[in-house]
Design an enzyme around this catalytic site. Sequence first.
Site, PDB file in Angstrom:
ATOM      1  N   ARG A  30     -14.065 -16.054 -10.143  1.00 25.66           N
ATOM      2  CA  ARG A  30     -13.564 -14.693 -10.368  1.00 25.66           C
ATOM      3  C   ARG A  30     -14.728 -13.722 -10.563  1.00 25.66           C
ATOM      4  O   ARG A  30     -14.729 -12.618 -10.052  1.00 25.66           O
ATOM      5  CB  ARG A  30     -12.651 -14.696 -11.604  1.00 25.66           C
ATOM      6  N   VAL A  33      -4.145  -8.175 -20.252  1.00 23.01           N
ATOM      7  CA  VAL A  33      -3.394  -7.668 -19.091  1.00 23.01           C
ATOM      8  C   VAL A  33      -2.304  -6.664 -19.487  1.00 23.01           C
ATOM      9  O   VAL A  33      -1.561  -6.881 -20.446  1.00 23.01           O
ATOM     10  CB  VAL A  33      -2.762  -8.863 -18.327  1.00 23.01           C
ATOM     11  N   GLY A  41       0.798  -1.224   0.000  1.00 29.60           N
ATOM     12  CA  GLY A  41       0.000   0.000   0.000  1.00 29.60           C
ATOM     13  C   GLY A  41       0.830   1.274   0.000  1.00 29.60           C
ATOM     14  O   GLY A  41       0.346   2.330   0.406  1.00 29.60           O
ATOM     15  N   HIS A  71       1.992  -0.171 -13.194  1.00 33.60           N
ATOM     16  CA  HIS A  71       2.786  -1.369 -13.497  1.00 33.60           C
ATOM     17  C   HIS A  71       4.270  -0.997 -13.511  1.00 33.60           C
ATOM     18  O   HIS A  71       4.652   0.019 -14.091  1.00 33.60           O
ATOM     19  CB  HIS A  71       2.354  -1.915 -14.869  1.00 33.60           C
TER      20      HIS A  71
HETATM   21  C1  GRF Z   1       3.895  -1.571  -7.372  1.00 32.23           C
HETATM   22  O1  GRF Z   1       5.236  -1.757  -7.673  1.00 32.23           O
HETATM   23  C2  GRF Z   1       3.062  -1.649  -8.610  1.00 32.23           C
HETATM   24  O2  GRF Z   1       3.746  -1.284  -9.756  1.00 32.23           O
HETATM   25  C3  GRF Z   1       2.696  -3.093  -8.694  1.00 32.23           C
HETATM   26  O3  GRF Z   1       2.532  -3.488  -7.359  1.00 32.23           O
HETATM   27  C4  GRF Z   1       3.344  -2.696  -6.507  1.00 32.23           C
HETATM   28  C5  GRF Z   1       2.510  -2.200  -5.385  1.00 32.23           C
HETATM   29  O4  GRF Z   1       3.255  -1.628  -4.364  1.00 32.23           O
HETATM   30  N1  GRF Z   1       1.539  -3.258  -9.516  1.00 32.23           N
HETATM   31  P1  GRF Z   1       2.532  -0.951  -3.134  1.00 32.23           P
HETATM   32  O5  GRF Z   1       1.577  -1.976  -2.544  1.00 32.23           O
HETATM   33  O6  GRF Z   1       1.829   0.269  -3.610  1.00 32.23           O
HETATM   34  O7  GRF Z   1       3.618  -0.626  -2.149  1.00 32.23           O
END
Ligand code: GRF
Length: 200
Positions: free
Chosen positions: A68, A147, A15, A112
């Site tokens: 899902r 995705v 988070g 991402h």
């Molecule tokens: C991030 O690196 C994001 O790119 C990926 O998951 C990670 C989440 O990190 N999809 P956080 O939970 O916000 O610390």
Amino acid sequence: FQPKIRLGILASGNGSNFEYIIKSIKNKQLNAEISILIVNNPNCLAINKAIKYDIPYVIINHRNCNSRLEHDILVKKKLEELSVELVVMAGWMRIVGDEIINRFNNRLINIHPSLLPSFKGVDAIQQAIDKRVKITGCSVHYVQKEVDSGSIIIQAAVPLEEQDSKETLRKRIQDMEHIILPIAIAKVAKKIRTSFMGNK
Ligand code: GRF
């Protein structure tokens, strides 16, 4: 005067991006309010941040769902119930289906850790290291069925140094994520507001 955009945040992990969204609202970089944090994993650390900042959250555990689709429907219902206008997948480690994608068309974004379209899918940071690229980064994009392939809203480049470990690289990518995600949210929010006014 623009009313605050109502955000729904989906998270599964630490988070840290969620926390930076909160911070950018607090420092007025972002004219938004977080209606809800939805997590799919009861042990997810994002919950602690919701508690710390007094943000409503709900655990919708996919392990308690038979499919899902059933999980997606519960998530969608919660977002609708709170009139969420923009959904942000901030470390949401699940593939979302049509149910959510169609309902939040152009209102569902994801972050991402690569420069898309390179290194889609899981472990994007390791994929970049394995390919020995010199530059990687992070992308915020609209979510589509396939995705990590919706159109890109904003990206930041991060150089991969010779001495980088996966952890040092991850840290630098995350530092950039924390900057670009609030900017992307502001950009999409503005678009949503403009199109809304245009429809009137
Ligand atoms: C991030 O690196 C994001 O790119 C990926 O998951 C990670 C989440 O990190 N999809 P956080 O939970 O916000 O610390």
